[in-house]
Design a protein around this motif. Structure first.
Motif, PDB file in Angstrom:
ATOM      1  N   ILE A  69      -0.793  -9.228 -21.516  1.00  9.73           N
ATOM      2  CA  ILE A  69      -0.551  -7.868 -22.010  1.00  9.73           C
ATOM      3  C   ILE A  69      -0.800  -7.805 -23.505  1.00  9.73           C
ATOM      4  O   ILE A  69      -1.428  -6.855 -24.000  1.00  9.73           O
ATOM      5  N   ALA A  70      -0.362  -8.824 -24.250  1.00 12.50           N
ATOM      6  CA  ALA A  70      -0.606  -8.853 -25.693  1.00 12.50           C
ATOM      7  C   ALA A  70      -2.102  -8.918 -25.984  1.00 12.50           C
ATOM      8  O   ALA A  70      -2.601  -8.246 -26.908  1.00 12.50           O
ATOM      9  N   LEU A  76       9.985 -18.328 -15.549  1.00 14.76           N
ATOM     10  CA  LEU A  76       9.702 -18.150 -16.973  1.00 14.76           C
ATOM     11  C   LEU A  76       8.229 -18.363 -17.317  1.00 14.76           C
ATOM     12  O   LEU A  76       7.668 -17.573 -18.087  1.00 14.76           O
ATOM     13  N   PRO A  77       7.533 -19.348 -16.778  1.00 16.04           N
ATOM     14  CA  PRO A  77       6.106 -19.495 -17.115  1.00 16.04           C
ATOM     15  C   PRO A  77       5.273 -18.282 -16.678  1.00 16.04           C
ATOM     16  O   PRO A  77       4.364 -17.860 -17.404  1.00 16.04           O
ATOM     17  N   SER A  78       5.581 -17.695 -15.531  1.00 19.08           N
ATOM     18  CA  SER A  78       4.845 -16.510 -15.095  1.00 19.08           C
ATOM     19  C   SER A  78       5.097 -15.339 -16.028  1.00 19.08           C
ATOM     20  O   SER A  78       4.190 -14.571 -16.354  1.00 19.08           O
ATOM     21  N   LEU A  79       6.321 -15.180 -16.452  1.00 21.68           N
ATOM     22  CA  LEU A  79       6.661 -14.110 -17.388  1.00 21.68           C
ATOM     23  C   LEU A  79       5.961 -14.318 -18.723  1.00 21.68           C
ATOM     24  O   LEU A  79       5.438 -13.361 -19.319  1.00 21.68           O
TER      25      LEU A  79
END
Length: 86
Positions: free
Chosen positions: A73-74, A63-66
């Motif tokens: 990307i944002a 989850l932290p990598s995602l």
């Protein structure tokens, strides 16, 4: 003194008891064998499930990598839309 008729009755009753005990032991052995078979099947199924869970855990994204990738990307989209993409 015990006569022969009483001895025959006692012997017959002892044989009936012996037969009842033998049947009880046979039933118990059968039940235990069935329980052992079910326990083996359960162990096998549990092992297969553990292997599947391990495979899923190896292939999932942390989850932290995602979250970091989504933030990058944002940021790129924001920079591009505010002036870099004209």
């Amino acid at each position: 003194m015990v006569n022969s008729d009483e001895r025959a009755v006692v012997a017959l009753e002892l044989e009936r008891l012996r037969r009842a005990v033998d049947v009880g032991f046979a039933t118990t052995r059968g039940d235990l064998a069935l329980l052992l078979q079910r326990a083996d099947q359960t162990d096998k199924t549990l092992g297969e499930h553990e292997e599947r869970i391990d495979a899923l855990e190896r292939t999932r994204w942390p989850l932290p990598s995602l979250a970091a990738m989504t933030s990058v990307i944002a940021l790129v989209v924001t920079v591009w839309s505010t002036g870099g993409g004209r």
